[in-house]
Design a protein around this motif. Structure first.
Motif, mmCIF file in Angstrom:
data_model
loop_
_atom_site.group_PDB
_atom_site.id
_atom_site.type_symbol
_atom_site.label_atom_id
_atom_site.label_comp_id
_atom_site.label_asym_id
_atom_site.label_seq_id
_atom_site.Cartn_x
_atom_site.Cartn_y
_atom_site.Cartn_z
ATOM 1 N N SER A 33 0.844 -1.190 0.000
ATOM 2 C CA SER A 33 0.000 0.000 0.000
ATOM 3 C C SER A 33 0.881 1.242 0.000
ATOM 4 O O SER A 33 1.769 1.385 0.848
ATOM 5 C CB SER A 33 -0.910 0.030 1.234
ATOM 6 O OG SER A 33 -1.546 1.299 1.345
ATOM 7 N N TYR A 35 -0.324 4.066 0.626
ATOM 8 C CA TYR A 35 -1.001 4.995 1.531
ATOM 9 C C TYR A 35 -0.558 4.804 2.980
ATOM 10 O O TYR A 35 -0.087 5.728 3.617
ATOM 11 C CB TYR A 35 -2.515 4.812 1.407
ATOM 12 C CG TYR A 35 -3.320 5.809 2.202
ATOM 13 C CD1 TYR A 35 -3.260 7.171 1.912
ATOM 14 C CD2 TYR A 35 -4.144 5.384 3.241
ATOM 15 C CE1 TYR A 35 -3.994 8.089 2.645
ATOM 16 C CE2 TYR A 35 -4.888 6.296 3.972
ATOM 17 C CZ TYR A 35 -4.807 7.648 3.676
ATOM 18 O OH TYR A 35 -5.543 8.547 4.413
ATOM 19 N N TYR A 58 -5.705 1.023 2.140
ATOM 20 C CA TYR A 58 -5.633 1.318 0.711
ATOM 21 C C TYR A 58 -6.624 2.431 0.375
ATOM 22 O O TYR A 58 -7.813 2.322 0.678
ATOM 23 C CB TYR A 58 -5.965 0.065 -0.105
ATOM 24 C CG TYR A 58 -5.091 -1.118 0.242
ATOM 25 C CD1 TYR A 58 -3.897 -1.352 -0.423
ATOM 26 C CD2 TYR A 58 -5.463 -1.997 1.254
ATOM 27 C CE1 TYR A 58 -3.091 -2.438 -0.094
ATOM 28 C CE2 TYR A 58 -4.669 -3.084 1.584
ATOM 29 C CZ TYR A 58 -3.486 -3.299 0.911
ATOM 30 O OH TYR A 58 -2.699 -4.373 1.249
ATOM 31 N N ASP A 59 -6.125 3.495 -0.217
ATOM 32 C CA ASP A 59 -6.957 4.629 -0.614
ATOM 33 C C ASP A 59 -7.366 4.449 -2.074
ATOM 34 O O ASP A 59 -6.568 4.674 -2.989
ATOM 35 C CB ASP A 59 -6.183 5.932 -0.425
ATOM 36 C CG ASP A 59 -7.010 7.159 -0.820
ATOM 37 O OD1 ASP A 59 -8.209 7.009 -1.128
ATOM 38 O OD2 ASP A 59 -6.435 8.262 -0.809
ATOM 39 N N GLY A 62 -6.958 7.457 -4.289
ATOM 40 C CA GLY A 62 -5.621 8.034 -4.386
ATOM 41 C C GLY A 62 -5.061 7.992 -5.793
ATOM 42 O O GLY A 62 -5.714 7.509 -6.732
ATOM 43 N N ASN A 66 -7.132 1.582 -7.109
ATOM 44 C CA ASN A 66 -7.481 0.538 -6.148
ATOM 45 C C ASN A 66 -6.347 -0.484 -6.047
ATOM 46 O O ASN A 66 -6.366 -1.518 -6.720
ATOM 47 C CB ASN A 66 -8.788 -0.138 -6.576
ATOM 48 C CG ASN A 66 -9.346 -1.044 -5.495
ATOM 49 O OD1 ASN A 66 -8.632 -1.461 -4.589
ATOM 50 N ND2 ASN A 66 -10.625 -1.349 -5.590
ATOM 51 N N ARG A 81 -14.343 4.481 0.557
ATOM 52 C CA ARG A 81 -13.141 4.885 -0.198
ATOM 53 C C ARG A 81 -11.904 4.124 0.261
ATOM 54 O O ARG A 81 -10.999 3.853 -0.536
ATOM 55 C CB ARG A 81 -12.915 6.390 -0.037
ATOM 56 C CG ARG A 81 -11.577 6.862 -0.598
ATOM 57 C CD ARG A 81 -11.456 8.361 -0.625
ATOM 58 N NE ARG A 81 -10.114 8.777 -1.000
ATOM 59 C CZ ARG A 81 -9.755 10.025 -1.312
ATOM 60 N NH1 ARG A 81 -10.664 10.990 -1.298
ATOM 61 N NH2 ARG A 81 -8.507 10.313 -1.645
ATOM 62 N N TYR A 82 -11.847 3.752 1.538
ATOM 63 C CA TYR A 82 -10.643 3.143 2.104
ATOM 64 C C TYR A 82 -10.875 1.671 2.424
ATOM 65 O O TYR A 82 -11.879 1.295 3.015
ATOM 66 C CB TYR A 82 -10.219 3.884 3.380
ATOM 67 C CG TYR A 82 -9.957 5.352 3.156
ATOM 68 C CD1 TYR A 82 -8.725 5.794 2.692
ATOM 69 C CD2 TYR A 82 -10.961 6.293 3.387
ATOM 70 C CE1 TYR A 82 -8.488 7.148 2.477
ATOM 71 C CE2 TYR A 82 -10.731 7.643 3.170
ATOM 72 C CZ TYR A 82 -9.497 8.070 2.714
ATOM 73 O OH TYR A 82 -9.267 9.402 2.494
ATOM 74 N N SER A 168 -14.316 -2.016 4.331
ATOM 75 C CA SER A 168 -14.169 -0.697 3.703
ATOM 76 C C SER A 168 -14.874 0.344 4.560
ATOM 77 O O SER A 168 -15.837 0.045 5.273
ATOM 78 C CB SER A 168 -14.754 -0.701 2.279
ATOM 79 O OG SER A 168 -16.156 -0.793 2.304
ATOM 80 N N SER A 172 -10.828 7.960 6.751
ATOM 81 C CA SER A 172 -9.402 7.694 6.729
ATOM 82 C C SER A 172 -8.961 7.189 8.102
ATOM 83 O O SER A 172 -9.768 7.083 9.025
ATOM 84 C CB SER A 172 -8.638 8.957 6.328
ATOM 85 O OG SER A 172 -7.257 8.697 6.250
ATOM 86 N N ARG A 229 -6.893 12.333 7.626
ATOM 87 C CA ARG A 229 -5.765 11.529 8.065
ATOM 88 C C ARG A 229 -5.004 12.238 9.151
ATOM 89 O O ARG A 229 -4.706 13.415 9.059
ATOM 90 C CB ARG A 229 -4.866 11.232 6.858
ATOM 91 C CG ARG A 229 -3.607 10.441 7.234
ATOM 92 C CD ARG A 229 -2.819 10.087 5.975
ATOM 93 N NE ARG A 229 -1.592 9.387 6.317
ATOM 94 C CZ ARG A 229 -0.736 8.933 5.432
ATOM 95 N NH1 ARG A 229 -0.998 9.061 4.141
ATOM 96 N NH2 ARG A 229 0.374 8.323 5.804
#
Length: 231
Positions: A33, A35, A58-59, A62, A66, A81-82, A168, A172, A229
């Motif tokens: 990852s 992120y 995992y973002d 970003g 994916n 999203r995460y 998921s 964040s 974050r």
């Protein structure tokens, strides 16, 4: 001369042995990852449970897309999203683990949109030769502030590694807490009450909590936060 050569040979063997031991201790199967990624060690002397948790966030929004699905070929649980992924490594000589529970420091809602687990032996890059342990159940408590996976009957025995444990979230990460409960302990029921942590350290240093009059231990790891974050 022979003694010197023998000494050098023994030294090389010792270095090689230490290298193998260290490599095994740092082994991870989770996809990379960009992120956030790391590990947390636990050693609960009162229950005999010892090992580590590998984790990654995992973002999917970003710059690299994916990374979870692209690397594994697995579907993503929910539409957050995460993606949060964890894997438990139970050390040789440890007691069997039956329950893995996690929550945020302030008990905020984790905004989990989907949970699941994946066998590392499947997907784009299957890992063969290891019998990973599938959890028997998973879920959240009633208000969504805790997530848990169960290995009923102490399936996660000494020396065993778990499946990938994933969910998921739209939030964040921030530092949160987790507990490992051995087969000899009572198993908390989601929604039956909030734990009362007494935190001593972050990411890898132990602490103790009280779960329904039973003593366990907690450490810090990555988790979900409601806004942004935290560094």
């Amino acid at each position: 001369m022979k003694k010197i050569r023998l000494f050098r040979l023994l030294s090389l063997l010792l270095v090689a042995t230490l290298f193998v031991q260290n490599a095994d201790a740092a082994l991870t199967y989770l996809p990379y990852s960009s992120y956030y990624q790391g590990r947390s060690y636990f050693d609960y002397a009162d229950t005999g449970v010892k090992g580590r948790v590998e984790f990654a966030v995992y973002d999917m929004g970003g710059p690299y897309g994916n990374e979870w699905a692209d690397a594994t070929g697995f579907d993503t649980p929910g539409d957050g999203r995460y993606i949060y992924a964890y894997q438990i490594f139970n050390d040789v000589g440890s007691a069997a683990i039956e329950h893995f529970n996690m929550w945020a420091d302030d008990y905020h809602e984790l905004a989990i949109s989907g949970m699941g687990e994946q066998d590392p032996q499947e997907g784009n890059f299957p890992i063969f030769g290891i019998d990973f342990v599938e959890p028997t159940d998973s879920g959240t408590n009633n208000d969504g502030t805790q997530a848990w996976w169960e290995f009923e009957g102490g399936l996660l025995v000494a020396g065993a590694d778990s499946w990938f444990l994933i969910f998921s979230s739209s939030n964040s990460w921030t530092a949160g807490e987790y507990s490992m409960k051995p087969v000899s302990d009572d198993i908390p029921i989601p929604g039956s009450g909030s734990p009362e942590p007494c935190t001593l350290a972050l990411l890898g240093l132990g602490s103790t909590i009280l779960f329904a009059r039973r003593k366990s231990s907690v450490v810090k790891t990555a988790y979900a936060i409601k806004s942004h974050r935290v560094h």
